[in-house]
Design an enzyme around this catalytic site. Structure first.
Site, PDB file in Angstrom:
ATOM      1  N   GLY A 288       0.614  -1.428  -0.060  1.00  0.00           N
ATOM      2  CA  GLY A 288      -0.095  -0.072  -0.032  1.00  0.00           C
ATOM      3  C   GLY A 288       0.787   1.076  -0.020  1.00  0.00           C
ATOM      4  N   PRO A 331       4.489  -5.291  -0.650  1.00  0.00           N
ATOM      5  CG  PRO A 331       6.602  -4.176  -0.847  1.00  0.00           C
ATOM      6  CD  PRO A 331       5.804  -5.262  -0.260  1.00  0.00           C
ATOM      7  N   GLY A 332       3.474  -3.347  -3.873  1.00  0.00           N
ATOM      8  CA  GLY A 332       3.811  -3.720  -5.495  1.00  0.00           C
ATOM      9  C   GLY A 332       4.100  -2.667  -5.998  1.00  0.00           C
ATOM     10  CB  CYS A 401     -12.017   4.903 -31.456  1.00  0.00           C
ATOM     11  SG  CYS A 401     -11.234   5.188 -33.200  1.00  0.00           S
ATOM     12  CE1 TYR A 430      -1.536  -3.055  -9.087  1.00  0.00           C
ATOM     13  CE2 TYR A 430      -0.667  -1.187  -8.264  1.00  0.00           C
ATOM     14  CZ  TYR A 430      -0.708  -2.593  -7.914  1.00  0.00           C
ATOM     15  OH  TYR A 430      -0.753  -3.063  -6.917  1.00  0.00           O
TER      16      TYR A 430
HETATM   17  N1  LLP Z   1      -1.603  -7.071  -1.330  1.00  0.00           N
HETATM   18  C1  LLP Z   1      -2.856  -7.206  -1.780  1.00  0.00           C
HETATM   19  C2  LLP Z   1      -3.581  -8.302  -1.084  1.00  0.00           C
HETATM   20  C3  LLP Z   1      -3.260  -6.439  -2.522  1.00  0.00           C
HETATM   21  O1  LLP Z   1      -4.729  -6.397  -3.151  1.00  0.00           O
HETATM   22  C4  LLP Z   1      -2.376  -5.389  -3.205  1.00  0.00           C
HETATM   23  C5  LLP Z   1      -2.984  -4.433  -4.289  1.00  0.00           C
HETATM   24  C6  LLP Z   1      -1.295  -5.439  -2.753  1.00  0.00           C
HETATM   25  C7  LLP Z   1      -0.953  -6.278  -1.925  1.00  0.00           C
HETATM   26  C8  LLP Z   1      -0.280  -4.290  -3.523  1.00  0.00           C
HETATM   27  O2  LLP Z   1      -0.456  -2.948  -3.317  1.00  0.00           O
HETATM   28  P1  LLP Z   1       0.431  -1.827  -3.348  1.00  0.00           P
HETATM   29  O3  LLP Z   1       1.649  -1.894  -2.823  1.00  0.00           O
HETATM   30  O4  LLP Z   1       0.673  -2.225  -5.051  1.00  0.00           O
HETATM   31  O5  LLP Z   1      -0.457  -0.594  -3.200  1.00  0.00           O
HETATM   32  N2  LLP Z   1      -4.740  -1.006 -10.232  1.00  0.00           N
HETATM   33  C9  LLP Z   1      -4.834  -0.177  -8.979  1.00  0.00           C
HETATM   34  C10 LLP Z   1      -4.323  -0.722  -7.778  1.00  0.00           C
HETATM   35  C11 LLP Z   1      -4.714  -1.708  -7.257  1.00  0.00           C
HETATM   36  C12 LLP Z   1      -4.191  -2.518  -6.076  1.00  0.00           C
HETATM   37  C13 LLP Z   1      -4.925  -3.943  -5.702  1.00  0.00           C
HETATM   38  N3  LLP Z   1      -4.128  -4.385  -4.806  1.00  0.00           N
HETATM   39  C14 LLP Z   1      -4.116   1.086  -9.676  1.00  0.00           C
HETATM   40  O6  LLP Z   1      -3.599   1.194 -10.639  1.00  0.00           O
HETATM   41  O7  LLP Z   1      -3.915   2.139  -8.896  1.00  0.00           O
END
Ligand code: LLP
Length: 477
Positions: A288, A331-332, A401, A430
């Site tokens: 997050g 984290p992603g 389009c 993403y």
């Molecule tokens: N763990 C779980 C269970 C999650 O659902 C997510 C993200 C993460 C970890 C990683 O979260 P991060 O560190 O990336 O914030 N498509 C959207 C974001 C969707 C996130 C979904 N879950 C965007 O482009 O902003």
């Protein structure tokens, strides 16, 4: 835009370059451009020692350019700060939904990270990338039986999300037990499935603010009010080896307090589990942490975020007199977003006097669906005019389009011409993972850059790829 330049002096694309401070490694999520970004003597942007304009000539346009240094630095910062601030065992997982492909999984794994996957496809990719199954965690609120079996047979951990899934897991285990009895007397323990339980903590984040509610309206995870029932059920299933708890509260979060609250709530749940003789030894606080997409974004550093979590879990365990669990996070975005930029070629322009100038690029919502989906804001530079003054305000439009296919509204750019290379920053998370073939555009290629070398990690799709899954029934020919 930045307004701290002397009167009469226009800023240039250079203003986005990472500013090297002595002896400190920058936190990638606090930068706009990748850490290796430079401007060379041709006034062009270089990433990983590669001139972006040359990369586009070589690999085509649009092009995702992934900087290995930035990605590895982020992995190392997460890994090392958890080691530094947490006295127990820790494991950082990369939430591969941000960008799942062989090369990215392999890099994360080579830095000691595990991988969070959310589908059979992501799981298959991680396995093929050589990630050790004991470091793969399968998420999802509606995993299919096939996905569960693939994960179980590969030896991954399953993050159980709901009652239906728990019952399916028990059912799969029984079937496997019967199958194994007909061959040899396999130990029960060999057949027990390693799971964690996902709970909805009642902490909801909206990027800059958060609210706490008793019942959270979320499709993910068990309701904390069902906790006793869930623990009682799981504790009676010899086929389920429940090792811990998981929660994830949201994405692109700039505050540390929600995760501090989460740590406290989760440790309380660990204590509740003890009543059921469940020995839970792992705690996963999700991901997050936000990143800087524009100058006004001010996320905490990877170190600050990690430290806050480690400290709160340690303190809560001390308060509850509990041994420290193995601490996981996943984290992603903050691991990979800043490491990648997307290079496009500028094409047509449309000037509507006194209203707006549209400048069009050769991609758009198919390679970056975030602006049209979430109204996300990005910054861009012109790779071949990095030192030129930003004299124009234009709207960067995609080629789809669809009127809403706008990449950036009111972008501050130097004067552009067809053929210029536009670079959009912060596209590692993403973007590719949510890319589509809308309007039958082939998906772009991706290159990994480091030390002046560029390696293809995703081939550009071709028109043959576009029709690969099409079937033309005989009678239509
Ligand atoms: N763990 C779980 C269970 C999650 O659902 C997510 C993200 C993460 C970890 C990683 O979260 P991060 O560190 O990336 O914030 N498509 C959207 C974001 C969707 C996130 C979904 N879950 C965007 O482009 O902003």
């Amino acid at each position: 835009m930045v307004s701290t330049h002397p009167v009469g002096v226009q800023p240039s694309g250079n203003q986005y370059l990472p500013e090297k401070r002595s002896n400190t490694t920058l936190s990638p999520n606090q930068e706009l451009l990748p850490l290796s970004a430079r401007v060379n003597r041709h006034n062009c942007l270089e990433i990983g020692g590669c001139d972006v304009t040359t990369l586009v000539q070589q690999f085509g346009s649009p092009l995702y350019i992934l900087d290995e240094e930035t990605l590895r630095t982020a992995c190392q910062q997460y890994r090392d700060t958890f080691k530094q601030y947490y006295k127990g065992e820790s494991q950082v997982l990369y939430a591969s939904k941000a960008w799942n492909c062989l090369a990215v999984c392999a890099i994360a794994a080579s830095e000691g990270l595990g991988i969070d996957v959310v589908s059979g496809g992501e799981l298959y990719t991680a396995l093929k990338a050589g990630v050790s199954p004991d470091k793969i965690y399968l998420h999802g609120n509606n995993k299919s039986r096939e996905e569960l079996i693939l994960a179980i047979e590969s030896g991954c951990t399953i993050v159980a999300d709901n009652w239906h899934e728990l019952h399916t897991l028990v059912n799969i285990a029984e079937e496997r037990l019967i199958a194994s009895e007909s061959t040899l007397s396999t130990q029960h323990s060999v057949l027990s499935t390693r799971i964690m339980l996902r709970l909805t903590p009642g902490i909801e984040c909206h990027t800059h603010e958060y609210i706490r509610t008793g019942h959270l309206d979320s499709k993910f995870g068990f309701d904390p009010n069902d906790l006793d029932q869930v623990f009682a059920f799981v504790s009676k299933q010899p086929s389920l080896n429940c090792v811990g708890l998981h929660a994830h509260i949201g994405s692109q979060i700039f505050e540390r307090q929600p995760h501090r609250d989460l740590g406290v709530v989760m440790v309380q749940w660990l204590r509740d589990a003890a009543k059921y003789d469940l020995e839970l030894t792992e705690l996963n606080v999700g991901g997050g942490l936000g990143i800087k997409y524009t100058e006004s974004d001010d996320p905490p550093s990877i170190e600050e975020w990690s430290k806050a979590i480690c400290e709160v879990v340690q303190q809560a365990c001390a308060d509850q007199n509990l041994p420290l669990p193995k601490l996981l996070c996943e984290p992603g975005r903050s691991l990979i977003a800043t490491a990648c930029v997307t290079a496009y070629t500028i094409g047509s322009a449309k000037v509507i006097p006194d209203i707006r100038t549209y400048v069009t690029i050769d991609g758009g919502m198919s390679d970056n669906p975030r602006p049209i989906t979430y109204q996300s804001v990005y910054r861009a530079v012109v790779a071949n005019k990095m030192s030129d003054s930003l004299t124009e305000t234009v709207t960067l439009a995609g080629k789809h389009c669809e009127s809403g296919d706008i990449l950036i509204k009111n972008a501050q750019l130097p004067k552009t011409e067809p053929g210029d290379i536009l670079v959009v920053m912060g596209t590692g998370a993403y973007n590719y993972s949510m890319a589509s073939n809308y309007n039958r555009l082939p998906r772009p290629a991706a290159v990994l850059v480091a030390n002046g070398e560029a390696n293809l990690i995703l081939q550009r799709e071709t028109y043959q790829d576009i029709i690969r899954q099409d079937c033309l029934p005989e009678r239509l020919k």
